[in-house]
Scaffold this motif. Structure first.
Motif, PDB file in Angstrom:
ATOM      1  N   GLN A 368      52.467  -6.244   8.465  1.00  0.00           N
ATOM      2  CA  GLN A 368      51.820  -5.093   7.850  1.00  0.00           C
ATOM      3  C   GLN A 368      52.021  -5.057   6.346  1.00  0.00           C
ATOM      4  OE1 GLN A 368      53.327  -1.356   9.266  1.00  0.00           O
ATOM      5  NE2 GLN A 368      52.222  -0.157   7.758  1.00  0.00           N
ATOM      6  N   ASP A 369      53.225  -5.429   5.875  1.00  0.00           N
ATOM      7  CA  ASP A 369      53.500  -5.334   4.433  1.00  0.00           C
ATOM      8  C   ASP A 369      53.088  -6.577   3.656  1.00  0.00           C
ATOM      9  OD1 ASP A 369      55.413  -7.143   5.204  1.00  0.00           O
ATOM     10  OD2 ASP A 369      57.112  -5.811   4.888  1.00  0.00           O
ATOM     11  N   ALA A 650      47.142   2.472   0.883  1.00  0.00           N
ATOM     12  CA  ALA A 650      47.212   3.151  -0.413  1.00  0.00           C
ATOM     13  C   ALA A 650      47.722   4.568  -0.166  1.00  0.00           C
ATOM     14  CB  ALA A 650      45.854   3.170  -1.100  1.00  0.00           C
ATOM     15  N   TYR A 651      48.240   5.181  -1.249  1.00  0.00           N
ATOM     16  CA  TYR A 651      48.766   6.540  -1.168  1.00  0.00           C
ATOM     17  C   TYR A 651      48.249   7.350  -2.358  1.00  0.00           C
ATOM     18  CZ  TYR A 651      52.055   4.792   2.317  1.00  0.00           C
ATOM     19  OH  TYR A 651      52.616   4.242   3.440  1.00  0.00           O
ATOM     20  N   TRP A 662      45.963   5.949   3.013  1.00  0.00           N
ATOM     21  CA  TRP A 662      44.734   5.204   3.328  1.00  0.00           C
ATOM     22  C   TRP A 662      45.100   3.974   4.142  1.00  0.00           C
ATOM     23  CZ3 TRP A 662      42.774   0.441   0.996  1.00  0.00           C
ATOM     24  CH2 TRP A 662      41.446   0.144   1.316  1.00  0.00           C
ATOM     25  N   ASP A 663      44.427   3.774   5.283  1.00  0.00           N
ATOM     26  CA  ASP A 663      44.746   2.665   6.179  1.00  0.00           C
ATOM     27  C   ASP A 663      43.779   1.504   6.077  1.00  0.00           C
ATOM     28  OD1 ASP A 663      42.459   3.640   7.330  1.00  0.00           O
ATOM     29  OD2 ASP A 663      43.374   4.149   9.270  1.00  0.00           O
ATOM     30  N   GLY A 664      43.037   1.449   4.990  1.00  0.00           N
ATOM     31  CA  GLY A 664      42.042   0.402   4.815  1.00  0.00           C
ATOM     32  C   GLY A 664      40.637   0.877   5.079  1.00  0.00           C
ATOM     33  N   SER A 665      40.501   2.051   5.696  1.00  0.00           N
ATOM     34  CA  SER A 665      39.171   2.594   5.962  1.00  0.00           C
ATOM     35  C   SER A 665      39.099   4.110   5.784  1.00  0.00           C
ATOM     36  CB  SER A 665      38.717   2.220   7.374  1.00  0.00           C
ATOM     37  OG  SER A 665      39.611   2.729   8.347  1.00  0.00           O
ATOM     38  N   VAL A 666      40.175   4.832   6.137  1.00  0.00           N
ATOM     39  CA  VAL A 666      40.132   6.293   6.133  1.00  0.00           C
ATOM     40  C   VAL A 666      41.333   6.851   5.382  1.00  0.00           C
ATOM     41  CG1 VAL A 666      40.164   8.361   7.582  1.00  0.00           C
ATOM     42  CG2 VAL A 666      38.908   6.347   8.334  1.00  0.00           C
ATOM     43  N   TRP A 667      41.085   7.903   4.566  1.00  0.00           N
ATOM     44  CA  TRP A 667      42.152   8.681   3.950  1.00  0.00           C
ATOM     45  C   TRP A 667      42.513   9.830   4.876  1.00  0.00           C
ATOM     46  CZ3 TRP A 667      44.985   7.630  -0.276  1.00  0.00           C
ATOM     47  CH2 TRP A 667      44.521   6.659  -1.166  1.00  0.00           C
ATOM     48  N   ALA A 668      43.809   9.985   5.113  1.00  0.00           N
ATOM     49  CA  ALA A 668      44.253  11.061   5.996  1.00  0.00           C
ATOM     50  C   ALA A 668      45.532  11.669   5.458  1.00  0.00           C
ATOM     51  CB  ALA A 668      44.483  10.536   7.412  1.00  0.00           C
ATOM     52  N   PHE A 684      55.580   0.119  -2.083  1.00  0.00           N
ATOM     53  CA  PHE A 684      55.616  -1.329  -1.866  1.00  0.00           C
ATOM     54  C   PHE A 684      55.231  -1.689  -0.432  1.00  0.00           C
ATOM     55  CE2 PHE A 684      58.798  -0.237  -5.097  1.00  0.00           C
ATOM     56  CZ  PHE A 684      58.267  -0.921  -6.178  1.00  0.00           C
ATOM     57  N   GLY A 685      55.189  -0.693   0.434  1.00  0.00           N
ATOM     58  CA  GLY A 685      54.797  -0.854   1.820  1.00  0.00           C
ATOM     59  C   GLY A 685      54.889   0.486   2.503  1.00  0.00           C
ATOM     60  N   SER A 686      54.517   0.530   3.787  1.00  0.00           N
ATOM     61  CA  SER A 686      54.489   1.803   4.514  1.00  0.00           C
ATOM     62  C   SER A 686      55.877   2.387   4.717  1.00  0.00           C
ATOM     63  CB  SER A 686      53.809   1.600   5.869  1.00  0.00           C
ATOM     64  OG  SER A 686      54.535   0.663   6.658  1.00  0.00           O
ATOM     65  N   ASN A 687      56.899   1.593   4.530  1.00  0.00           N
ATOM     66  CA  ASN A 687      58.269   2.085   4.691  1.00  0.00           C
ATOM     67  C   ASN A 687      59.025   2.067   3.367  1.00  0.00           C
ATOM     68  OD1 ASN A 687      60.206   3.193   6.422  1.00  0.00           O
ATOM     69  ND2 ASN A 687      61.252   1.228   6.662  1.00  0.00           N
TER      70      ASN A 687
END
Length: 748
Positions: A368-369, A650-651, A662-668, A684-687
């Motif tokens: 993922q990262d 993205a954040y 953002w998960d590559g398609s949707v902002w939530a 730098f990553g989701s964690n």
């Protein structure tokens, strides 16, 4: 004045000498034949050692002496002749090489000496013989012969061509004729016996023969006789002298025999190896006598040899050249468990076949990262790749942080970067947020932050503030000069720098500015100001991309705002006018991306009739060179900063604790750190996410939790290269660095 001369001649049985008298005009003068065995003027070979003696003046004609030094069986290496004026004690000396020029015994040296005019008539001549050859044209060592005689040389005695003559003897006992005198007779030859001692003397080369050849008191000292060595067969032994060649030593081993190798001890010698040496009288267990079988095709397995039974095990058990004969191994098949094509191979009991995939079945790990290391406990074993997010390299103990995996370098960040179970392994550090005031203006607020190179940092802020920390330095340098506008000093909000440290800055009243680390004023500026149609607007943020082969070839993207409207623009970094694209009712605060294809801008849509401001997110379209239709996540009151991690993450953060992913398609909307105004974000990553707030907090997301660091001052920007190199800026001219204030440039 004519000068002093030595004139030397070496002859086997006779003496020839010549004078080098010169007349007052400097022309040679020839003298008539004398009474010696060969006349004074008939010398055919003349050795003049003029540099070895001083020249003394005398009137022509000069008085001279013919000195004959004879020697017998002992041939001196060098003879030193010394003449002394008895009255004044004045001395002249010359050294003559003998054995190097005429090594035959029973010879003579003739030295013709011309007396200085100032000398009296009584002189003494001394001859000393030396064993060694001269060095640098001078006799060396101790004299082994010596004879001294005096004579009278009346003034004008040479005028009739008959100089005075003196005979001296330079002889000693040298029975073996090697040019060295016996040490019993004052010399240095330790074996002077005729016939056997000729090769034994201080000048001889030491041989390996059990005797002291060079007379230094040691025998065979250059050969280390008796020390350990390895024989030509590879066996240990000790050094002895080589009886066939005394210039070398020998290494001879005993109890040497040859055998077959039998590593698996099945009593069949390895047919792939020839005879080997055994350095003992008894064979070890893994060696066989040459009378044993020498036919083993695999000497690492005791079950394999010509008398063994063939099994289904991909091995030629009976050494007949065939493998698994009779089992049908090699037929194609399909293994459904791992979805792989395969071939029939031997089963575990070695009595049949099973379908096994061809080659190694890969294990796929989710990455993922995007650090090229997959989550170690989530592998999928199968031939086809599950999807684009999987790779074959695992060993990632935190797939939400690209700076944590099995090959990562340990950082001082309070985390186990290399997945070995130890936090900050070997770094001896205590990470903390260390702050300093940058510059002398305590009321300055820093708004914009950019990092470059290996440790370079630019920050910009109120009152035209600009400061840079170059990669080789540990402190910031505030750049001089005020960035004045139409009414007062401009505030600088956004900065982006290339890899060489050139900074592109935006601020109030549409200011665009270029700065180098060594800039001394607030120029060059881009004229004219950015204009949204009525008055000027402030450049709130900049982001850019540089040509890897030319850092000055940049493409910059900017966002701008005033109270109720905004704009976007593109800039190539030149000092030229920059057109804008106005956006009604939309204001912009932040911009970030990894490429023009994945780049976002965030801000607010102000509509009092609909309940006030709400957050907006724009994505850039490089095909149309526009920002397109914005996304308006629900329940957001305005967004202040955005950070793109990769093409799927993205954040964005904003007012009232807004935190979006953002998960590559949707902002939530995602659970954020606190319900306050969030001003900056880096991830730098989701964690591994860091957020700053106007309340003076830095929030760090890790392992499902938000950690809080209270820095005690409103914060407006965050940036860095990795979790062990983070910068935060804010009010009171403060800048903070994690994990400490750098005493040296941070690591890459």
């Amino acid at each position: 004045m004519a000068g002093w001369r030595w004139c030397i001649r070496i002859s086997p049985r006779s003496v020839e000498a010549a004078s080098s008298l010169e007349d007052s005009r400097g022309q040679p003068r020839t003298h008539t034949r004398g009474e010696g065995p060969v006349g004074w003027a008939s010398m055919k070979r003349l050795f003049l050692l003029l540099p070895l003696v001083a020249l003394a003046g005398c009137k022509d004609p000069q008085d001279g002496v013919k000195v004959v030094i004879s020697y017998g069986q002992f041939v001196p290496g060098c003879v030193r002749v010394t003449a002394t004026d008895d009255a004044s004690g004045d001395t002249r000396t010359t050294d003559v090489a003998v054995r190097g020029k005429k090594p035959e015994p029973n010879s003579q040296i003739v030295v013709g000496l011309l007396l200085p005019e100032k000398w009296g008539t009584a002189i003494t001549v001394e001859a000393n013989g030396y064993e060694a050859l001269p060095k640098d044209d001078a006799c060396v060592g101790n004299a082994v012969t010596n004879q001294r005689k005096g004579l009278s040389v009346p003034k004008g005695s040479t005028k009739d061509g008959k100089p005075a003559e003196l005979t001296l003897l330079a002889d000693a006992r040298d029975e073996d004729g090697d040019g060295y005198v016996s040490n019993t007779a004052g010399g240095s030859d330790c074996d002077d016996k005729a016939g056997v001692g000729a090769g034994i003397n201080p000048g001889a080369t030491e041989l390996c023969n059990g005797q002291d050849d060079n007379c230094d008191g040691n025998k065979d000292e250059d050969f280390a006789i008796g020390s350990e060595c390895i024989s030509p067969e590879g066996c240990p032994s000790v050094r002895t002298c080589n009886t066939s060649d005394p210039t070398t030593f020998a290494c001879i081993a005993t109890n040497v025999q040859y055998a077959w190798v039998d590593a698996d001890r099945d009593q069949h010698g390895d047919k792939n190896q020839g005879q080997v040496v055994v350095c003992s009288a008894t064979l070890p267990p893994d060696r066989l006598p040459l009378t044993s079988p020498h036919d083993d095709c695999n000497d690492s397995e005791a079950s394999i040899h010509p008398q063994a039974t063939e099994k289904c095990n991909t091995v030629d058990d009976d050494c007949d050249g065939d493998t698994d004969e009779g089992f049908g191994v090699g037929a194609t098949c399909f293994e459904t468990g791992v979805q792989c094509d395969g071939i029939q191979q031997c089963n575990a009991t070695q009595d049949g076949v099973v379908c096994k995939p061809t080659g190694t079945v890969p294990t796929w790990y989710p990455d993922q990262d995007e650090d090229q290391h997959g989550k170690m406990d989530a592998g999928i074993v199968r031939c086809p790749k599950p999807d684009a997010g999987y790779i074959t390299e695992g060993r990632d103990c935190d797939d939400g942080n690209p700076f944590i995996h099995g090959d990562a370098r340990e950082l001082c960040d309070g985390q186990d970067n290399n997945c070995n179970g130890t936090v900050d392994d070997g770094l001896n550090c205590a990470p903390t947020w260390a702050g300093q005031q940058v510059g002398e203006e305590a009321d300055r607020t820093w708004y914009g932050l950019s990092v470059y190179g290996d440790g370079g940092v630019w920050i910009v802020g109120s009152d035209g503030g600009r400061a840079v920390k170059q990669p080789s330095e540990t402190a910031f340098s505030v750049r001089p000069g005020a960035c004045t506008g139409t009414s007062n000093t401009r505030t600088l909000f956004g900065v982006w720098s290339n890899s060489e440290g050139k900074a592109f800055i935006g601020g109030s009243e549409g200011l665009l500015l270029i700065q180098e680390p060594g800039s001394t004023d607030c120029t060059p500026r881009r004229p004219p100001n950015l204009d949204a149609g009525s008055g000027t607007i402030a450049t709130t943020d900049l982001f850019g991309f540089a040509n890897p082969s030319d850092p000055d070839d940049v493409q910059l993207y900017g966002v701008a705002s005033d109270d109720d409207k905004g704009a976007t623009f593109q800039w190539n970094g030149a000092v030229v006018g920059v057109p804008i694209i106005a956006a009604s009712n939309s204001t912009f605060q932040g911009i970030h991306g990894i490429s023009p294809e994945v780049m976002f801008a965030v801000g607010s849509f102000k509509n009092p009739e609909a309940g006030g401001a709400r957050g907006q997110i724009f994505r850039y379209d490089p095909v149309t060179s526009s920002w397109g239709t914005p996304v308006e996540p629900p329940n957001t009151k305005g967004l202040n900063a955005v950070w793109v991690v990769n093409s799927k993450l993205a954040y964005a953060v904003g007012n009232a604790g807004a935190f979006l992913k953002w998960d590559g398609s949707v902002w939530a909307t995602s659970p954020g750190p606190a319900a306050e105004r969030l001003t900056g974000v880096i991830a730098f990553g989701s964690n591994s996410v860091y957020v700053t707030s106007e309340a003076g907090k830095v929030y760090r997301y890790e392992n499902g939790n938000w950690q809080t660091y209270d820095l005690g001052a409103s914060l407006y920007g965050i940036n860095g290269t990795n979790p062990g190199d983070l910068w935060v800026i804010g009010v009171r001219g403060l800048a903070f660095h994690y994990p400490s204030w750098p005493a040296a440039p941070p690591p890459p």
